[in-house]
Design a protein around this motif. Structure first.
Motif, PDB file in Angstrom:
ATOM      1  N   PHE A 291     103.525 -89.569 -42.232  1.00  0.00           N
ATOM      2  CA  PHE A 291     102.458 -88.949 -41.450  1.00  0.00           C
ATOM      3  C   PHE A 291     102.655 -87.441 -41.330  1.00  0.00           C
ATOM      4  CE2 PHE A 291     102.819 -93.365 -40.031  1.00  0.00           C
ATOM      5  CZ  PHE A 291     101.561 -93.808 -40.420  1.00  0.00           C
ATOM      6  N   VAL A 292     103.911 -87.008 -41.369  1.00  0.00           N
ATOM      7  CA  VAL A 292     104.196 -85.572 -41.379  1.00  0.00           C
ATOM      8  C   VAL A 292     103.669 -84.961 -42.679  1.00  0.00           C
ATOM      9  CG1 VAL A 292     106.045 -83.842 -41.421  1.00  0.00           C
ATOM     10  CG2 VAL A 292     106.193 -85.798 -39.859  1.00  0.00           C
TER      11      VAL A 292
ATOM     12  N   TYR B 246     101.183 -86.096 -44.451  1.00  0.00           N
ATOM     13  CA  TYR B 246      99.718 -86.081 -44.393  1.00  0.00           C
ATOM     14  C   TYR B 246      99.227 -84.899 -43.546  1.00  0.00           C
ATOM     15  CZ  TYR B 246     100.261 -90.874 -46.096  1.00  0.00           C
ATOM     16  OH  TYR B 246     100.594 -91.978 -46.810  1.00  0.00           O
ATOM     17  N   ALA B 247      99.886 -84.645 -42.436  1.00  0.00           N
ATOM     18  CA  ALA B 247      99.502 -83.511 -41.598  1.00  0.00           C
ATOM     19  C   ALA B 247      99.764 -82.191 -42.327  1.00  0.00           C
ATOM     20  CB  ALA B 247     100.268 -83.548 -40.276  1.00  0.00           C
TER      21      ALA B 247
ATOM     22  N   ILE C 186      97.194 -79.050 -43.225  1.00  0.00           N
ATOM     23  CA  ILE C 186      97.525 -77.679 -42.809  1.00  0.00           C
ATOM     24  C   ILE C 186      97.627 -76.758 -44.020  1.00  0.00           C
ATOM     25  CG2 ILE C 186      99.359 -76.249 -41.803  1.00  0.00           C
ATOM     26  CD1 ILE C 186      99.901 -78.663 -39.904  1.00  0.00           C
TER      27      ILE C 186
END
Length: 90
Positions: free
Chosen positions: A13-14, A16-17, A21
């Motif tokens: 999930f990091v 994906y974020a 960004i």
């Protein structure tokens, strides 16, 4: 039985974020540079050159974001394989 740390389970999930960004950041940087170049130039750049640069900026931003999403998806798949082999099935 070996357990994966919670931080490792959240890592996809990091990625994906980071993809979101980096997409916005990369595209924004390219746009600022292009705007600065056209405003500082005495010669008027025609639409073909600016359109080409906008397309190239979008391409680079998409490539960077796709790479980060692919890393997250690969990590997700590896965690699922690990769970399947260990029988935790979370």
């Amino acid at each position: 039985m070996i357990q994966l740390p919670d931080a490792l389970r959240r890592l996809p999930f990091v990625f994906y974020a980071l993809a979101a960004i980096l997409f916005v950041w990369n595209l924004g940087n390219q746009w600022v540079v292009m705007s600065a170049m056209t405003s500082m130039s005495d010669v008027s750049l025609d639409g073909l050159v600016t359109g080409s640069q906008k397309s190239a900026a979008l391409y680079r931003a998409v490539i960077e974001a796709a790479y980060m999403v692919a890393n997250g998806a690969m990590l997700h798949a590896l965690i699922a394989i690990f769970d399947k082999l260990k029988g935790t099935g979370e």
